[in-house]
Motif scaffolding. Structure first.
Motif, short mmCIF file in Angstrom:
data_model
loop_
_atom_site.label_atom_id
_atom_site.label_comp_id
_atom_site.label_asym_id
_atom_site.label_seq_id
_atom_site.Cartn_x
_atom_site.Cartn_y
_atom_site.Cartn_z
N GLU A 254 0.83 -1.20 0.00
CA GLU A 254 0.00 0.00 0.00
C GLU A 254 0.87 1.26 0.00
N LEU A 255 1.97 1.24 0.74
CA LEU A 255 2.85 2.40 0.78
C LEU A 255 3.54 2.62 -0.57
N GLU A 256 3.84 1.55 -1.27
CA GLU A 256 4.40 1.69 -2.61
C GLU A 256 3.39 2.35 -3.55
N ARG A 257 2.13 1.99 -3.40
CA ARG A 257 1.10 2.59 -4.24
C ARG A 257 0.92 4.07 -3.92
N VAL A 258 0.98 4.42 -2.63
CA VAL A 258 0.78 5.81 -2.22
C VAL A 258 1.96 6.68 -2.65
N SER A 259 3.19 6.19 -2.39
CA SER A 259 4.38 6.99 -2.68
C SER A 259 4.79 6.94 -4.14
N GLY A 260 4.40 5.86 -4.84
CA GLY A 260 4.78 5.72 -6.24
C GLY A 260 6.16 5.15 -6.44
N THR A 261 6.77 4.60 -5.39
CA THR A 261 8.10 4.03 -5.49
C THR A 261 8.28 2.94 -4.45
N GLU A 262 9.19 2.02 -4.72
CA GLU A 262 9.53 1.00 -3.73
C GLU A 262 10.63 1.48 -2.79
N HIS A 263 11.22 2.64 -3.06
CA HIS A 263 12.28 3.20 -2.22
C HIS A 263 11.72 4.24 -1.26
N HIS A 264 10.61 3.90 -0.61
CA HIS A 264 9.95 4.86 0.27
C HIS A 264 10.54 4.90 1.67
N GLY A 265 11.34 3.89 2.04
CA GLY A 265 11.96 3.90 3.36
C GLY A 265 10.99 3.67 4.50
N GLY A 266 9.78 3.18 4.22
CA GLY A 266 8.83 2.87 5.28
C GLY A 266 7.95 4.01 5.71
N ILE A 267 8.07 5.18 5.07
CA ILE A 267 7.26 6.34 5.48
C ILE A 267 7.07 7.26 4.29
N CYS A 268 5.91 7.88 4.24
CA CYS A 268 5.59 8.85 3.19
C CYS A 268 4.73 9.94 3.81
N MET A 269 4.97 11.19 3.39
CA MET A 269 4.22 12.33 3.90
C MET A 269 3.62 13.13 2.75
N LEU A 270 2.46 13.69 3.01
CA LEU A 270 1.90 14.73 2.15
C LEU A 270 2.09 16.04 2.89
N VAL A 271 2.85 16.97 2.30
CA VAL A 271 3.22 18.20 3.01
C VAL A 271 2.97 19.41 2.12
N LYS A 272 2.92 20.55 2.76
CA LYS A 272 2.85 21.82 2.05
C LYS A 272 4.25 22.20 1.55
N LYS A 273 4.32 22.65 0.33
CA LYS A 273 5.60 23.05 -0.23
C LYS A 273 6.11 24.31 0.45
N ARG A 274 7.42 24.44 0.46
CA ARG A 274 8.02 25.68 0.94
C ARG A 274 7.96 26.72 -0.17
N HIS A 275 7.69 27.95 0.21
CA HIS A 275 7.67 29.02 -0.78
C HIS A 275 9.10 29.53 -0.99
N PRO A 276 9.58 29.57 -2.23
CA PRO A 276 10.94 30.06 -2.47
C PRO A 276 11.03 31.57 -2.25
N PHE A 277 12.23 32.00 -1.88
CA PHE A 277 12.51 33.43 -1.76
C PHE A 277 13.00 33.95 -3.11
N THR A 278 13.04 35.26 -3.24
CA THR A 278 13.61 35.84 -4.45
C THR A 278 15.08 36.16 -4.20
N LEU A 279 15.88 36.04 -5.25
CA LEU A 279 17.31 36.36 -5.11
C LEU A 279 17.49 37.83 -4.75
N LYS A 280 16.68 38.69 -5.32
CA LYS A 280 16.81 40.11 -5.02
C LYS A 280 16.57 40.38 -3.54
N GLY A 281 15.55 39.76 -2.97
CA GLY A 281 15.29 39.96 -1.55
C GLY A 281 16.41 39.43 -0.68
N TYR A 282 17.02 38.31 -1.10
CA TYR A 282 18.15 37.75 -0.35
C TYR A 282 19.35 38.69 -0.38
#
Length: 360
Positions: free
Chosen positions: A181-209
């Motif tokens: 089931e975890l292979e089906r959810v993650s889409g890979t057999e290299h899941h390491g026993g855990i999979c998460m659905l997370v919010k992406k991080r918002h990138p910063f702009t180079l100018k602001g940095y």
């Protein structure tokens, strides 16, 4: 003379001497006679009533009745309880699941809300899946609020006590499933026993940095690096050597599940700086006093050992030739004069050599 007496038989009168109706109830001979006399009339009335009733009653043929029973049986799935026991050290984990032996239950379908496609599209743009033990546990340690849902196997579940407690307290969903089931959810057999659905991080702009003044800094710029294995290796190397920023025109390639798995949690310590294109980014970095460094295979190029480091540097890494970006004041270095190949090192290995030399 014989004592035998000829038996006497009672003449039939049509009377019903006794008729049992129910316990403790019987009719007298007189009432039975009346009922016998009126029986032909009653039969005629009952026949008329039955004929009227048959006209109003729906008729089912044996064939249609059989189909109805067959459809009813096919719609009723037979459930079987499956119990699996797993021993994890001194702890015995019992997993119960219900399997359906008949046809699976049909999913409910119906019209979607007018805003449903828009919401699904928005969620897909803002969320991603992360798998791999180190990647997931590091993400939980650094930004647990971004987790939407978690899947783990039984073998990994004994490591997620703190994580599950946090998810339960914050009313977030987690599942303990088998490896298939975890292979089906993650889409890979290299899941390491855990999979998460997370919010992406918002990138910063180079100018602001670059608006923040820094006396010392090292930045890595990626140009045309699309292999997630290489991207993950670069993120991991940057985290090891303390590089806090990675510049790219394609931030979606950095935030991929395979790249984050290879990074082993390193992606959580490197900020993504988005730019429109490489030339514009290099121009902004030069204006802020950054030394721009490329690598090449030209034997006439400066050896890395002879490079004079400045306080602020940017390493340009690419899977293609970037010599066309070089301007006066930029540095092009050769990592090995003894290299007999027409190509140099893998881009992820190149990042490790450059950052290790700069850290000395």
């Amino acid at each position: 003379m014989s004592n035998f007496q000829k038996p006497k038989f009672q003449t039939a009168t049509g009377e019903q001497r006794f008729k049992e109706r129910s316990v403790g109830e019987h009719r007298s001979p007189r009432s039975s006679a009346r009922m016998t006399e009126s029986r032909p009339n009653r039969r005629r009335e009952n026949a008329d009533f039955d004929q009227k009733l048959d006209k109003n009653r729906p008729h089912f043929s044996p064939k249609s009745s059989g189909k109805r029973e067959e459809n009813r049986a096919s719609r009723t799935p037979e459930f079987t309880l499956q119990v699996t026991e797993t021993q994890l050290g001194k702890v015995k984990v019992v997993t119960k699941s219900t399997g359906v032996s008949a046809q699976p239950k049909e999913k409910k379908t119906g019209p979607l809300s007018p805003r449903a496609p828009e919401k699904i599209k928005k969620n897909r743009a803002e969320e991603m899946k992360v798998f791999g033990e180190n990647a997931c546990f590091t993400l939980f340690a650094q930004r647990p609020e971004s987790i939407v849902r978690v899947w783990t196997t039984v073998e990994t579940a004994h490591k997620t006590g703190e994580m599950f407690s946090y998810l339960a307290a914050n009313k977030k969903v987690y599942h303990v499933v088998d490896r298939e089931e975890l292979e089906r959810v993650s889409g890979t057999e290299h899941h390491g026993g855990i999979c998460m659905l997370v919010k992406k991080r918002h990138p910063f702009t180079l100018k602001g940095y670059l608006d923040i003044t820094r006396r010392q800094d090292v930045v890595v710029l990626l140009d045309n690096v699309r292999n997630p294995q290489n991207i993950g290796g670069i993120l991991r190397t940057c985290a090891v050597y303390g590089v806090k920023a990675l510049v790219t025109a394609e931030p979606e390639l950095i935030q991929s599940a395979n790249a984050m798995r290879v990074a082993e949690g390193g992606a959580e310590f490197v900020n993504i700086l988005q730019t429109n294109d490489t030339e514009q980014a290099l121009s902004q970095l030069r204006q802020k006093g950054y030394q721009v460094i490329y690598t090449g295979t030209d034997k006439r190029a400066k050896s890395l050992n002879k490079l004079l480091w400045t306080k602020k540097s940017v390493f340009v890494l690419s899977e293609s030739d970037v010599s066309g970006f070089a301007q006066n004041g930029d540095e092009v270095v050769n990592l090995s004069v003894a290299n007999p190949l027409k190509t140099g090192l893998n881009v992820a290995v190149t990042a490790g050599v450059l950052l290790a030399s700069q850290a000395k």
